[in-house]
Design a protein around this motif. Structure first.
Motif, PDB file in Angstrom:
ATOM      1  N   THR A  63       1.454  10.158  -5.189  1.00 59.34           N
ATOM      2  CA  THR A  63       1.934  11.518  -4.967  1.00 59.34           C
ATOM      3  C   THR A  63       1.964  11.769  -3.465  1.00 59.34           C
ATOM      4  O   THR A  63       0.987  11.505  -2.763  1.00 59.34           O
ATOM      5  CB  THR A  63       1.021  12.549  -5.650  1.00 59.34           C
TER       6      THR A  63
ATOM      7  N   TRP B 238      10.464  17.087 -16.142  1.00 64.79           N
ATOM      8  CA  TRP B 238      11.698  16.547 -15.592  1.00 64.79           C
ATOM      9  C   TRP B 238      11.499  16.066 -14.157  1.00 64.79           C
ATOM     10  O   TRP B 238      10.829  16.723 -13.365  1.00 64.79           O
ATOM     11  CB  TRP B 238      12.791  17.615 -15.613  1.00 64.79           C
ATOM     12  N   PHE B 239      12.134  14.932 -13.834  1.00 60.56           N
ATOM     13  CA  PHE B 239      12.093  14.383 -12.480  1.00 60.56           C
ATOM     14  C   PHE B 239      13.494  13.934 -12.082  1.00 60.56           C
ATOM     15  O   PHE B 239      14.183  13.279 -12.862  1.00 60.56           O
ATOM     16  CB  PHE B 239      11.157  13.180 -12.396  1.00 60.56           C
TER      17      PHE B 239
ATOM     18  N   SER C 222      15.328  11.293 -10.044  1.00 64.34           N
ATOM     19  CA  SER C 222      14.871   9.956  -9.691  1.00 64.34           C
ATOM     20  C   SER C 222      15.993   9.133  -9.082  1.00 64.34           C
ATOM     21  O   SER C 222      17.156   9.261  -9.475  1.00 64.34           O
ATOM     22  CB  SER C 222      14.340   9.247 -10.949  1.00 64.34           C
TER      23      SER C 222
ATOM     24  N   PRO D 119       6.926  15.359  -4.081  1.00 62.44           N
ATOM     25  CA  PRO D 119       7.565  14.109  -4.503  1.00 62.44           C
ATOM     26  C   PRO D 119       6.526  13.038  -4.821  1.00 62.44           C
ATOM     27  O   PRO D 119       5.351  13.143  -4.458  1.00 62.44           O
ATOM     28  CB  PRO D 119       8.407  13.720  -3.291  1.00 62.44           C
ATOM     29  N   ARG D 120       6.991  12.000  -5.500  1.00 63.01           N
ATOM     30  CA  ARG D 120       6.128  10.860  -5.774  1.00 63.01           C
ATOM     31  C   ARG D 120       6.924   9.566  -5.619  1.00 63.01           C
ATOM     32  O   ARG D 120       8.146   9.548  -5.744  1.00 63.01           O
ATOM     33  CB  ARG D 120       5.508  10.941  -7.170  1.00 63.01           C
TER      34      ARG D 120
ATOM     35  N   GLN E 109      10.913   9.955  -6.640  1.00 58.47           N
ATOM     36  CA  GLN E 109      11.155  11.023  -7.616  1.00 58.47           C
ATOM     37  C   GLN E 109      10.675  12.376  -7.100  1.00 58.47           C
ATOM     38  O   GLN E 109       9.702  12.464  -6.350  1.00 58.47           O
ATOM     39  CB  GLN E 109      10.446  10.713  -8.940  1.00 58.47           C
TER      40      GLN E 109
ATOM     41  N   PRO F 223       9.782  16.198  -8.877  1.00 61.05           N
ATOM     42  CA  PRO F 223       9.702  16.993 -10.108  1.00 61.05           C
ATOM     43  C   PRO F 223      10.552  18.251  -9.995  1.00 61.05           C
ATOM     44  O   PRO F 223      10.590  18.896  -8.941  1.00 61.05           O
ATOM     45  CB  PRO F 223       8.211  17.327 -10.221  1.00 61.05           C
TER      46      PRO F 223
END
Length: 282
Positions: free
Chosen positions: A174, A212-213, A215, A251-252, A271, A273
């Motif tokens: 993260t 939801w992401f 991506s 973001p991640r 990604q 979210p």
């Protein structure tokens, strides 16, 4: 970005340790993206005219091939938009060598298939195609989470070994809101009913809601440039869809491979979210 690269190195070391300890699954295989056949057909359409070395003939063939490739892809595909832009640049007399290099990279992106060294957690969606941007939904999941301060991988390693938890792919980092620095690292449990949530020293097992992401897929060596381009793709996509989606968190970065895989075969996802906007948000 330097701190982010250090965090990414931690992921690499973590996966090495886990593989050597026998914690990573064997014989794993990622499910194919539902549109993988369409992406392969688009790559084939683009590859044929690239073999022709006569500039004028190649330009004409490429223009037609781009139309056929775009027809293979989703109507709102990010890659389709790039291809249409390249066709316009060629028609306007742009630098053909630059366009050809970009098209060759797109063909490689479209044909790329991630190598699975461990299973995805149950219910996780397939990997996003490289260079594409899509929004996808994740189920609720359980994860071992710790602060990313340079020793995160050792803490997570000790946790899953002690609790006899097999490692899954990917490993999650993260990032800060600006995407510049990792703040948390997590290993996903295989199932949301595996183990028990709660604190285990400096590691916390959390039940997370999914959602939801937006991506985008990344291939090849991890670099600041690759991550910046991925971030730009996602932000550009959101700019075109702000009437429906809004950012719902930091973001991640998801890392899928260890150093046992050649650098050019590495696969990552960046990604962000999001949540659907309601009428009250507009």
């Amino acid at each position: 970005m330097k701190t982010l690269m250090i965090g990414m190195l931690s992921v690499v070391i973590a996966i090495i340790a886990l593989m050597l300890a026998g914690a990573v699954g064997r014989g794993a295989e990622f499910p194919e993206h539902p549109l993988s056949g369409d992406y392969r057909r688009a790559a084939d359409e683009l590859a044929k005219p690239l073999q022709n070395k006569e500039p004028k003939v190649q330009e004409s063939l490429l223009s037609e091939a781009i139309d056929r490739a775009v027809a293979c892809l989703p109507s709102e595909s990010y890659i389709s938009a790039r291809l249409r832009d390249m066709k316009s640049r060629m028609a306007a007399g742009g630098d053909q060598s630059e366009v050809l290099t970009a098209l060759k990279n797109i063909v490689e992106d479209l044909r790329f298939r991630p190598i699975a060294e461990a299973d995805l957690p149950v219910g996780f969606p397939p990997c996003t195609p490289v260079g594409e941007v899509e929004v996808k939904r994740y189920p609720g999941y359980r994860a071992a989470v710790t602060r990313d301060n340079g020793t995160a991988f050792w803490r997570l390693f000790a946790h899953i070994k002690k609790n006899n938890v097999a490692m899954t792919a990917p490993v999650e980092m993260t990032l800060e809101e600006n995407g510049q620095r990792p703040v948390l690292m997590a290993f996903f449990y295989e199932r949301p009913d595996q183990g028990t949530p709660g604190e285990d020293g400096t590691v916390e097992v959390r039940d997370l809601p999914g959602g939801w992401f937006v991506s985008t897929g990344i291939r090849g060596p991890r670099s600041n440039q690759a991550l910046q381009l991925a971030q730009q793709r996602v932000e550009e996509w959101l700019g075109h869809h702000r009437d429906k989606w809004q950012v719902a968190g930091p973001p991640r970065l998801l890392g899928y491979n260890s150093p046992f895989i050649p650098w050019d075969k590495y696969y990552w996802e960046y990604q962000l979210p999001v949540r659907e906007k309601s009428s009250s948000d507009n």
